[in-house]
Scaffold this motif. Structure first.
Motif, mmCIF file in Angstrom:
data_model
loop_
_atom_site.group_PDB
_atom_site.id
_atom_site.type_symbol
_atom_site.label_atom_id
_atom_site.label_comp_id
_atom_site.label_asym_id
_atom_site.label_seq_id
_atom_site.Cartn_x
_atom_site.Cartn_y
_atom_site.Cartn_z
ATOM 1 N N PRO A 139 4.406 18.297 56.297
ATOM 2 C CA PRO A 139 5.400 18.778 55.355
ATOM 3 C C PRO A 139 4.891 20.075 54.723
ATOM 4 O O PRO A 139 3.742 20.457 54.936
ATOM 5 C CB PRO A 139 5.514 17.658 54.341
ATOM 6 C CG PRO A 139 4.346 16.786 54.530
ATOM 7 C CD PRO A 139 3.723 17.113 55.853
ATOM 8 N N GLY B 52 4.733 21.385 51.396
ATOM 9 C CA GLY B 52 4.639 21.636 49.963
ATOM 10 C C GLY B 52 5.842 21.001 49.292
ATOM 11 O O GLY B 52 6.844 20.710 49.922
ATOM 12 N N ARG C 270 11.254 20.968 53.476
ATOM 13 C CA ARG C 270 11.526 20.116 54.607
ATOM 14 C C ARG C 270 12.772 19.245 54.465
ATOM 15 O O ARG C 270 12.692 18.033 54.382
ATOM 16 C CB ARG C 270 10.278 19.229 54.812
ATOM 17 C CG ARG C 270 10.298 18.320 55.994
ATOM 18 C CD ARG C 270 10.108 19.080 57.253
ATOM 19 N NE ARG C 270 10.643 18.350 58.360
ATOM 20 C CZ ARG C 270 9.985 17.432 59.049
ATOM 21 N NH1 ARG C 270 8.768 17.147 58.771
ATOM 22 N NH2 ARG C 270 10.549 16.819 60.041
ATOM 23 N N ALA D 274 1.141 13.683 49.569
ATOM 24 C CA ALA D 274 2.544 14.018 49.832
ATOM 25 C C ALA D 274 3.454 13.131 49.005
ATOM 26 O O ALA D 274 3.073 12.030 48.618
ATOM 27 C CB ALA D 274 2.858 13.841 51.320
ATOM 28 N N GLU E 197 7.585 11.751 49.090
ATOM 29 C CA GLU E 197 8.729 11.695 49.997
ATOM 30 C C GLU E 197 9.934 11.046 49.340
ATOM 31 O O GLU E 197 9.822 10.030 48.669
ATOM 32 C CB GLU E 197 8.350 10.898 51.259
ATOM 33 C CG GLU E 197 7.099 11.446 51.930
ATOM 34 C CD GLU E 197 7.122 11.330 53.432
ATOM 35 O OE1 GLU E 197 8.201 11.091 53.998
ATOM 36 O OE2 GLU E 197 6.035 11.479 54.028
ATOM 37 N N SER E 198 11.085 11.664 49.555
ATOM 38 C CA SER E 198 12.364 11.069 49.154
ATOM 39 C C SER E 198 13.085 10.691 50.443
ATOM 40 O O SER E 198 12.550 10.853 51.531
ATOM 41 C CB SER E 198 13.185 12.074 48.356
ATOM 42 O OG SER E 198 13.573 13.145 49.194
ATOM 43 N N LYS F 47 15.452 12.219 51.784
ATOM 44 C CA LYS F 47 15.777 13.374 52.620
ATOM 45 C C LYS F 47 14.632 14.335 52.871
ATOM 46 O O LYS F 47 14.779 15.228 53.677
ATOM 47 C CB LYS F 47 16.985 14.120 52.062
ATOM 48 C CG LYS F 47 16.751 14.874 50.765
ATOM 49 C CD LYS F 47 18.040 15.584 50.340
ATOM 50 C CE LYS F 47 18.027 15.991 48.908
ATOM 51 N NZ LYS F 47 17.188 17.132 48.603
ATOM 52 N N SER F 48 13.515 14.199 52.182
ATOM 53 C CA SER F 48 12.481 15.199 52.427
ATOM 54 C C SER F 48 11.066 14.662 52.228
ATOM 55 O O SER F 48 10.854 13.666 51.535
ATOM 56 C CB SER F 48 12.691 16.414 51.517
ATOM 57 O OG SER F 48 12.506 16.040 50.165
ATOM 58 N N ALA F 49 10.128 15.359 52.854
ATOM 59 C CA ALA F 49 8.707 15.095 52.670
ATOM 60 C C ALA F 49 8.081 16.376 52.148
ATOM 61 O O ALA F 49 8.412 17.453 52.609
ATOM 62 C CB ALA F 49 8.067 14.721 53.995
ATOM 63 N N ALA F 50 7.214 16.255 51.158
ATOM 64 C CA ALA F 50 6.638 17.452 50.559
ATOM 65 C C ALA F 50 5.147 17.262 50.352
ATOM 66 O O ALA F 50 4.703 16.218 49.863
ATOM 67 C CB ALA F 50 7.319 17.746 49.229
ATOM 68 N N ASP F 51 4.390 18.255 50.711
ATOM 69 C CA ASP F 51 2.957 18.225 50.461
ATOM 70 C C ASP F 51 2.671 18.378 48.979
ATOM 71 O O ASP F 51 3.348 19.130 48.280
ATOM 72 C CB ASP F 51 2.278 19.414 51.156
ATOM 73 C CG ASP F 51 1.903 19.096 52.581
ATOM 74 O OD1 ASP F 51 1.887 17.906 52.948
ATOM 75 O OD2 ASP F 51 1.622 20.045 53.333
#
Lengths: 478, 171
Positions: free
Chosen positions: A47, A49, A53, B94, B96-97, B99-103
Motif C-alpha cells: 500500500p 501510505g 490505494r 498499515a 485498512e478499511s 475500500k483501501s489499504a494504507a501504509d
C-alpha cells in the motif's frame, strides 16, 4: 510505476493518476500470471501510505495508455445526469471510467452502505456505463460473431451476461457486457465505461466489416448510443416495493424474473415518465433492477425512487458497489477480466450455451474456447489457471497480492497465482478475495498462503458467491 | 490528558462532532496522563503524528484525525514490529478499511519500543480517537528517538501548519 512511498494524500486526491498506473502495472504482470510474477509483485502489493490505494481502479486499457503519458485532468471528466444530485447528497466524487462518480456519500460509510444495501435498498448511479442499441436484420448474427452467446435463441426481453471476444482469436475477453434482446432485430447492449473508446473502435470496425461482407446486403446492422441517458441500479430486498410504488401502470413484478426486462411508465413530479426499460438484475447479488432513463427525466425519476424515504433507500457509491459485487463473486473488468483471460479461465463457461461450444461456433476464439472447455483429463486443452475465491486470515489481500503454496517444514514455497480483487467483507467479517490460481489448486478447501506486505497469510480456496445471492427467480414450489 | 483538548482544537469542523462524542464516552473511564503538557506534537505530510516527550528521547506516534476520517471505518491494523529500528519514511505498519489499504510510515527515524496491541482487537479506536495516546486511544506505537530522529522531528509541521496543509490538500 511511481515510487510506492511518495506523498500519500496528494495521491489520494488524484486517485485517477495513481490507480491508472496501478492497473497498468497489474496488467503487465497478470498476463504472464504464472511465470514472471515474482519480480513485479512485491512492489504492487505495497500500500502507499495513509489515504491511498482505492479499489475502484479505472479499467480500460485505453485509459491506461492515456495515463502512462499524461494524467487526465478533472476537466476532461464527464458528468452523469445525476452529478448535481450526488453533490447535494454529500457524494465524495472520484474519477472513474472517464466520469466524476460518487465513491460514497456523507450519510453512510462504505461498510454501512454495503450492509444497508443487503438489508434495505440502495440506488446506484451507473449512468457512466455505455448503453448501446444494436439493430438490423443481422443484429443477432453479428453479435454471435463477437460474443459466444446465443443471441438468435435469446427470448425477447431476456438478458444474458456475455463477452466481446478479442479479435486475435485467442479467446480473451475484450469487455464484458449484458445483452438484452428487445426484439428480433433489436438488442440493448450495456458495456463498461472504462472500455468506452476501446469498445467503440471494436464495434465500429467489426460493424463496418460485417456490413460490407458478401452476402450481408440484407443483414446490415447499425449501432446507436444512448448518450446522456441515465442508468440507475435499484438494489436490495426493498427494491421491488420501492419500484412498485413509482410505477404508473399495472405491472406484476412477481412475474418479472431475474434476467428479464419490461418497458413501463412511472410517476414522478406529478407527471408520467417513460416508458422506461426496467431489467431485473444487478451487480450486488441482491434482488434488484437496472432502469434506463432518458436524459431529461433522470433526475426527477431518481428523486421519485429516493422519495420512499431514507429508512428504506439510500444512495450508494462505487465503494459499496465493489465490495457487494465481490461478495457476490462477480468479476470486474480490469481486475478479474481482461484481454488475456478467457471465459473458461474466468469461470464463466456458463455464459457459453451448449450449441455454441464447438470449434466452428463462429465467434472469435471459438476454436481455442472449445478446446479449453474439455479438461485435459478428457483429452482437451483445459486451462492452466482458474478464477477462485479465497478467505484470507489476518490482513486483507488485495489486487496484486501473490498466492503461494502453504509454507510447511522443509517444503519449498512455490508461486501459484495472483489476487485480482480483495477486501474485508462487511457481511461476513472476514477477508475475501478473488484471484487466479494454478489449475489443480482451485478446489474449495485447498490451503494456500497469500503474501501481503511480504508476509504469508493463511488463505483457503472458497466457493463463490461468498454471500448467497438473492435473485428473484419466481416462487419456488414448496 | 492533553490529547483530548488537542484533538478538539486540531479537528476540522467536520470531524469535530465525532471526536467530541467519542471522547465523552471514554473520558470518565480513563485518567488523564500527566506528561502530555510537556509534549510537542508534530505531523508529517503523510498524515502521521508524533509526540515528543520533554526529554526529547521518547515519543508516541499515530495517524492524524484528518487521515482517520478520510480513510473511513478502519477494520484492520497491522502494527509495527517491537524492537525494530527504522528510518524516517519506512513503512512500519498499515491500516485498512473496506475500500483501501494504507501504509503507516515512520514519521522520524526511531526504534519501536511498544505497540498498541488494543488496536488488534479494536481497530475502530483509530477512527474514534486517532490522536489519543492513552490506554484505549488510537496511538500506534511508542518509540525511542536518537539524534537523527530529533533532526527529522524538527523538520515536521506543527498542528497549525498541518491544518493549513490539509486545508489546501482538500482542493
Amino acid at each position: 510505476m511511481q515510487s510506492t512511498r511518495s506523498s500519500a494524500l496528494s495521491r489520494a486526491l488524484s486517485t485517477a493518476v495513481r490507480s491508472h498506473r496501478h492497473t497498468a502495472k497489474r496488467y503487465s504482470s497478470s498476463i504472464a500470471i504464472l511465470s514472471q510474477r515474482r519480480q513485479s509483485l512485491p512492489q504492487q502489493q505495497q500500500p502507499h501510505g495513509i489515504l491511498s490505494r482505492p479499489v475502484y481502479t479505472p479499467i480500460s486499457r485505453n485509459q491506461i495508455r492515456h495515463a502512462s503519458t499524461a494524467a487526465p485532468s478533472p476537466d476532461d471528466l464527464q458528468k452523469t445526469p445525476l452529478y448535481d444530485l450526488h453533490l447535494a447528497h454529500g457524494g465524495k466524487m472520484v474519477p472513474f471510467g472517464g466520469f466524476h462518480m460518487p465513491v460514497q456519500y456523507s450519510s453512510l460509510g462504505v461498510a454501512q452502505s454495503h450492509l444497508f444495501t443487503r438489508s434495505h435498498a440502495s440506488l446506484f448511479d451507473v449512468s457512466h456505463m455505455v448503453q448501446r442499441i444494436i439493430t438490423g436484420p443481422g443484429a443477432a448474427a453479428f453479435l454471435e460473431r463477437i460474443t459466444p452467446s446465443d443471441c438468435k435463441g435469446l427470448e425477447p426481453h431476456k438478458s444474458t451476461l456475455s463477452a466481446f471476444m478479442t479479435l486475435d482469436g485467442k479467446g480473451g475477453i475484450s469487455d464484458d457486457t449484458i445483452i438484452t434482446k428487445l426484439a428480433e432485430e433489436k438488442f440493448y447492449v450495456v458495456t463498461n465505461a472504462g472500455c468506452r473508446e476501446k469498445d467503440n473502435m471494436y464495434i465500429d470496425r467489426e460493424m463496418a466489416k460485417w456490413n460490407t461482407e458478401m452476402g450481408h446486403e440484407n443483414l446490415r446492422v447499425k449501432e446507436e448510443q444512448l448518450d446522456g441517458w441515465g442508468l440507475v441500479a435499484l438494489q436490495g430486498p426493498k427494491a421491488e416495493e420501492i419500484l412498485q410504488g413509482v410505477l404508473a401502470e399495472e405491472v406484476d413484478l412477481k412475474k418479472l424474473l431475474f434476467g428479464g426486462s419490461v418497458f413501463a411508465t412511472v410517476k414522478y413530479d406529478g407527471k408520467v415518465g417513460g416508458p422506461l426499460l426496467i431489467s431485473r438484475g444487478g451487480y450486488t447479488g441482491e434482488d434488484g433492477f437496472e432502469i434506463s432513463i432518458p436524459p431529461a427525466e433522470t433526475v426527477g425519476i431518481t428523486e421519485a425512487f429516493l422519495a420512499a424515504g431514507p429508512e428504506k433507500i439510500q444512495l450508494a457509491g462505487l465503494g459499496a458497489r465493489d465490495s457487494l459485487r465481490l461478495e457476490a463473486g462477480m468479476c470486474l473488468y480490469g481486475h478479474e477480466l481482461h484481454d488475456g483471460i478467457t471465459p473458461v479461465e474466468a469461470g464463466l463457461s456458463w455464459i457459453i450455451p451448449k450449441e455454441r461450444r464447438s470449434e466452428n461456433a463462429g465467434y472469435y476464439g471459438a476454436d481455442v474456447i472449445a478446446k479449453q472447455l474439455v479438461p485435459r483429463s478428457k483429452g482437451g486443452a483445459g486451462v492452466h489457471r482458474r478464477r477462485i475465491g479465497l478467505l484470507v486470515e489476518g490482513a486483507p489481500a488485495r489486487d496484486g497480492a501473490e498466492i503461494v503454496s502453504r509454507s510447511e517444514d522443509g517444503k519449498e514455497v512455490v508461486s501459484l497465482g495472483t489476487v485480482t480483487s480483495g477486501c474485508p467483507s462487511p457481511s461476513l467479517g472476514k477477508n475475501i478475495a478473488m484471484g487466479y490460481i494454478k489449475d489443480g489448486f482451485h478446489k474449495a478447501g485447498t490451503e494456500v498462503d497469500v503474501l501481503v506486505r511480504g508476509r504469508p497469510r493463511k488463505a483457503v480456496v472458497t466457493k463463490m458467491p461468498f454471500v448467497p445471492t438473492k435473485y428473484w427467480k419466481g416462487i419456488t414450489p414448496a | 490528558m492533553a490529547s483530548i483538548a488537542r484533538c478538539l482544537r486540531a479537528a476540522r469542523p467536520s470531524a469535530f462532532a465525532a471526536v467530541r462524542s467519542s471522547v465523552s464516552r471514554t473520558v470518565a473511564a480513563r485518567p488523564f496522563s500527566v506528561t502530555a503538557s510537556n509534549e510537542i506534537r508534530k505531523y508529517t505530510k503523510e498524515h502521521e503524528w508524533i509526540d515528543l516527550a520533554a526529554d526529547k528521547k521518547t515519543g508516541v506516534i499515530g495517524i492524524s484525525e484528518y487521515a482517520a476520517k478520510a480513510l473511513g471505518d478502519l477494520v484492520y491494523v497491522e502494527l509495527p514490529e517491537e524492537g525494530r529500528t527504522v528510518n524516517k519514511g519506512d513503512a512500519i505498519g498499515a491500516v485498512e478499511s473496506v475500500k483501501s489499504a494504507a501504509d503507516i510510515n515512520a514519521p522520524v527515524s526511531c526504534k519501536i519500543t511498544q505497540i498498541n496491541l488494543v488496536l488488534e482487537e479494536k481497530p475502530g479506536n483509530l477512527n474514534q480517537v486517532p490522536e489519543d495516546d492513552s490506554h484505549g486511544g488510537g496511538w500506534i506505537a511508542k518509540v525511542q528517538v536518537d539524534e537523527q530522529g530529533l533532526q527529522d522531528f524538527e523538520a515536521l509541521m506543527d498542528s497549525e501548519q498541518y491544518n493549513e496543509f490539509t486545508a489546501t490538500e482538500e482542493h
